[in-house]
Design a protein around this motif. Structure first.
Motif, mmCIF file in Angstrom:
data_model
loop_
_atom_site.group_PDB
_atom_site.id
_atom_site.type_symbol
_atom_site.label_atom_id
_atom_site.label_comp_id
_atom_site.label_asym_id
_atom_site.label_seq_id
_atom_site.Cartn_x
_atom_site.Cartn_y
_atom_site.Cartn_z
ATOM 1 N N ASP B 220 0.853 -1.185 0.000
ATOM 2 C CA ASP B 220 0.000 0.000 0.000
ATOM 3 C C ASP B 220 0.893 1.241 0.000
ATOM 4 O OD1 ASP B 220 -2.160 1.706 0.231
ATOM 5 O OD2 ASP B 220 -2.235 1.523 2.426
ATOM 6 N N TYR B 221 0.944 1.924 -1.137
ATOM 7 C CA TYR B 221 1.841 3.081 -1.249
ATOM 8 C C TYR B 221 1.058 4.324 -1.644
ATOM 9 C CZ TYR B 221 1.662 2.100 -6.309
ATOM 10 O OH TYR B 221 1.249 1.880 -7.592
ATOM 11 N N ILE B 222 1.696 5.462 -1.599
ATOM 12 C CA ILE B 222 1.023 6.708 -1.990
ATOM 13 C C ILE B 222 1.083 6.834 -3.514
ATOM 14 C CG2 ILE B 222 3.110 8.148 -1.503
ATOM 15 C CD1 ILE B 222 0.969 10.332 -0.613
ATOM 16 N N TYR B 223 -0.103 6.893 -4.134
ATOM 17 C CA TYR B 223 -0.201 6.870 -5.596
ATOM 18 C C TYR B 223 0.149 8.210 -6.227
ATOM 19 C CZ TYR B 223 -2.705 2.475 -4.972
ATOM 20 O OH TYR B 223 -3.034 1.193 -4.628
ATOM 21 N N GLN B 224 -0.282 9.281 -5.580
ATOM 22 C CA GLN B 224 -0.089 10.602 -6.169
ATOM 23 C C GLN B 224 1.396 10.960 -6.290
ATOM 24 O OE1 GLN B 224 -2.153 9.749 -3.505
ATOM 25 N NE2 GLN B 224 -3.125 11.658 -2.845
ATOM 26 N N GLU B 225 1.717 11.663 -7.354
ATOM 27 C CA GLU B 225 3.035 12.298 -7.433
ATOM 28 C C GLU B 225 3.034 13.440 -6.400
ATOM 29 O OE1 GLU B 225 5.759 12.072 -9.233
ATOM 30 O OE2 GLU B 225 5.269 10.728 -10.882
ATOM 31 N N CYS B 226 4.181 13.828 -5.936
ATOM 32 C CA CYS B 226 4.283 15.005 -5.086
ATOM 33 C C CYS B 226 3.658 16.185 -5.849
ATOM 34 C CB CYS B 226 5.744 15.297 -4.768
ATOM 35 S SG CYS B 226 5.978 16.877 -3.924
ATOM 36 N N PRO B 227 2.805 16.992 -5.189
ATOM 37 C CA PRO B 227 2.132 18.094 -5.904
ATOM 38 C C PRO B 227 3.109 19.065 -6.568
ATOM 39 C CG PRO B 227 1.824 18.256 -3.512
ATOM 40 C CD PRO B 227 2.376 16.903 -3.791
ATOM 41 N N TYR B 228 4.324 19.151 -6.036
ATOM 42 C CA TYR B 228 5.295 20.084 -6.622
ATOM 43 C C TYR B 228 5.960 19.533 -7.887
ATOM 44 C CZ TYR B 228 4.769 22.779 -2.360
ATOM 45 O OH TYR B 228 4.247 23.518 -1.333
ATOM 46 N N ALA B 229 5.788 18.226 -8.135
ATOM 47 C CA ALA B 229 6.446 17.608 -9.302
ATOM 48 C C ALA B 229 5.670 17.859 -10.588
ATOM 49 C CB ALA B 229 6.599 16.110 -9.077
ATOM 50 N N LYS B 230 4.450 18.391 -10.459
ATOM 51 C CA LYS B 230 3.607 18.607 -11.653
ATOM 52 C C LYS B 230 4.343 19.429 -12.710
ATOM 53 C CE LYS B 230 -1.172 18.271 -10.659
ATOM 54 N NZ LYS B 230 -2.232 18.930 -9.918
ATOM 55 N N GLY B 231 4.347 18.928 -13.935
ATOM 56 C CA GLY B 231 4.984 19.674 -15.018
ATOM 57 C C GLY B 231 6.500 19.653 -14.950
ATOM 58 N N ALA B 232 7.051 18.802 -14.079
ATOM 59 C CA ALA B 232 8.511 18.756 -13.931
ATOM 60 C C ALA B 232 9.152 18.264 -15.227
ATOM 61 C CB ALA B 232 8.894 17.835 -12.777
ATOM 62 N N THR B 233 10.334 18.810 -15.490
ATOM 63 C CA THR B 233 11.069 18.459 -16.701
ATOM 64 C C THR B 233 11.353 16.962 -16.757
ATOM 65 O OG1 THR B 233 12.092 20.605 -16.446
ATOM 66 C CG2 THR B 233 13.032 19.185 -18.091
ATOM 67 N N THR B 234 11.646 16.385 -15.614
ATOM 68 C CA THR B 234 11.945 14.948 -15.583
ATOM 69 C C THR B 234 10.766 14.135 -16.120
ATOM 70 O OG1 THR B 234 13.170 15.438 -13.574
ATOM 71 C CG2 THR B 234 12.858 13.122 -14.120
ATOM 72 N N LEU B 235 9.552 14.541 -15.756
ATOM 73 C CA LEU B 235 8.371 13.821 -16.250
ATOM 74 C C LEU B 235 8.254 13.965 -17.761
ATOM 75 C CD1 LEU B 235 5.695 14.571 -13.480
ATOM 76 C CD2 LEU B 235 7.215 12.597 -13.715
ATOM 77 N N PHE B 236 8.608 15.141 -18.276
ATOM 78 C CA PHE B 236 8.585 15.367 -19.723
ATOM 79 C C PHE B 236 9.613 14.459 -20.417
ATOM 80 C CE2 PHE B 236 10.364 17.810 -23.340
ATOM 81 C CZ PHE B 236 9.237 17.799 -24.158
ATOM 82 N N TYR B 237 10.801 14.361 -19.844
ATOM 83 C CA TYR B 237 11.825 13.486 -20.431
ATOM 84 C C TYR B 237 11.385 12.020 -20.382
ATOM 85 C CZ TYR B 237 14.974 17.493 -20.286
ATOM 86 O OH TYR B 237 15.536 18.715 -20.473
ATOM 87 N N LYS B 238 10.732 11.653 -19.273
ATOM 88 C CA LYS B 238 10.244 10.268 -19.176
ATOM 89 C C LYS B 238 9.242 9.983 -20.285
ATOM 90 C CE LYS B 238 10.947 9.082 -14.337
ATOM 91 N NZ LYS B 238 10.318 8.675 -13.058
ATOM 92 N N ASP B 239 8.422 10.971 -20.593
ATOM 93 C CA ASP B 239 7.435 10.802 -21.650
ATOM 94 C C ASP B 239 8.128 10.606 -23.003
ATOM 95 O OD1 ASP B 239 4.844 10.913 -22.952
ATOM 96 O OD2 ASP B 239 5.478 12.887 -23.641
#
Lengths: 306, 306
Positions: B220-239
């Motif tokens: 049982d883990y926390i599903y949400q990304e940290c609210p501050y990570a929204k739009g983070a460059t790292t997420l864009f690179y992962k995409d």
């Protein structure tokens, strides 16, 4: 939006350079940028003869146009590889002829089928495991080098733009192909008597900028991609890099230029990665890393076997 | 689709490994892969104590679970940075507590606001030009290292998976940040008496594989990304990397592993890039490349000024 230089109505806005220009200023700005690249990378000097590899597309015809406008003695070289689908090669050649005729410029044609007996798609089909695109690249590199050396040209110029170079760099970085990373450069010196100096004067211009130049200069080029390029990996990489550029204007240029800088400063790649041993092909005499025949000559041996 | 090991119905198909597995075989395969990574990279041995940095997310809790299943003496460390939006830090901490209680595992908590007087978002706001995410990274690295050293742990393990590492590598390659490229590794040795050995046992597992592991193990883990990570460059690179992976399964892994190989073989980066001079912070004694205070201690000096 207004031209940053003269205040007239701008026709192009380049977010990556934070620069908007009108038609007249843009058509001056592009050759100036090319001239700076030629000087900065010591590509060739005003009194040297240059051979431009022309395909009939926007980049190579624009490069030829720019070099002529800058006052260089630049001849063209068209290699007819024989892409028959939709008369691709025929149409391309006609674009080159029209361009040269309008400017009184000189160009040579190498007709592969006439000289070697087969077109690129035909010889590629005989060679298992070699794609048409990689065969075409091999054939063009060999023939361009031969004609440039035979004609005593100081340099062989190709129309690779920033998007082309960034896509190749991306591909090489994805595999950490250090041998290729060591050799991808704006200038490849003539490190052998039978090797022409290779230069890429458009490396600081985006594909979009070259398309705009051709359009505004009224250069009539072949719009279609080569039919064999459809679905090519390079186009896929270009698309990824465009997404990056869209999010962060200038990212493509930073990627490519910071690579050149890191390598120049010796921060990337050990010294050993830069040396390649070159022998000579026992048939055509061109430099090759393989013992015996070069890859081009081996290609036509395949033909004989069939 | 059938499990390649036992023939039962497969629950996961990993195109990148050409491998489909059923639930039981998958839950064995993941720890085996982690164990091989630990051994191959000499991360730690069975008789050494390990500290696992846990955030309450799928990767770190799964890593802790795997290390305990493999028989390692692994304690947790939760750093409460104080993300208040939607009680993010509270919920995360509760996930860690529940996980540890169910397994009788030991963990420490560092409560930043209690120890230093401010949460990460609060101190970041005082420091111009520093984002919350980079401040959070700095604080966590400092505190993890402190607790791991004070507790005499042989290694500090983090839950970075292959997607995380590939995204960071991508970012560093885009800028040819050779200093970062030199230091991105599965193991960072303890090159200073006050520096813990840092290890990343999940680097050979895709993010999707870790999500599947957590799900199938009922973690049982926390599903949400940290609210501050929204739009983070790292997420864009992962995409972007996911698009690459979609077109060519295994591309992400090849990108990362061929990087490690090229560097290991000395084909990438000159020797000079690998050395960093370390001094000691005059306040906390932790190693730092800066003269005087380390970046963490300077952060709290900003607070005093206000």
């Amino acid at each position: 939006m207004k031209c940053k230089k003269c205040g007239a109505t701008a026709v192009i806005n380049m977010r990556q350079h934070k620069l908007a220009l009108c038609q007249d200023c843009y058509l001056e700005w592009v050759p100036e940028r090319v001239q700076r690249t030629i000087e900065k990378s010591h590509m060739f000097s005003p009194n040297e003869r240059v051979m431009v590899a022309v395909s009939g597309g926007k980049d190579s015809l624009s490069l030829w146009d720019i070099l002529l406008r800058l006052g260089y003695e630049a001849d063209g070289l068209y290699i007819k590889v024989g892409v028959l689908d939709g008369d691709y090669s025929e149409i391309s050649q006609r674009k080159v002829e029209q361009f040269a005729a309008a400017r009184g410029a000189h160009f040579d044609v190498v007709d592969l089928a006439a000289e070697c007996g087969l077109t690129v798609p035909q010889v590629a089909r005989l060679k298992r495991g070699r794609s048409i695109c990689s065969t075409c690249g091999l054939v063009k590199r060999h023939e361009m080098n031969r004609v440039a050396c035979d004609g005593d040209y100081a340099a062989l110029a190709t129309g690779h733009n920033l998007d082309d170079e960034a896509a190749v760099l991306f591909q090489n970085a994805l595999n950490w192909a250090t041998g290729y990373l060591a050799r991808q450069a704006p200038v490849l010196p003539a490190s052998h008597p039978r090797l022409a100096r290779k230069v890429k004067p458009l490396i600081r211009l985006y594909e979009r900028e070259m398309a705009a130049y051709a359009l505004l200069r009224g250069i009539d080029y072949i719009y279609q991609e080569c039919p064999y390029a459809k679905g090519a990996t390079t186009l896929f990489y270009k698309d990824l890099l465009n997404q990056l550029e869209e999010r962060s204007p200038g990212a493509k240029q930073r990627f490519y230029l910071s690579f050149l800088q890191a390598r120049r400063e010796g921060r990337l790649l050990p010294a050993a990665a830069r040396d390649v041993d070159l022998g000579e092909c026992t048939r055509c005499g061109q430099p090759t890393t393989a013992p015996g025949l070069c890859a081009f000559c081996r290609l036509w041996d395949t033909k004989k076997k069939h």
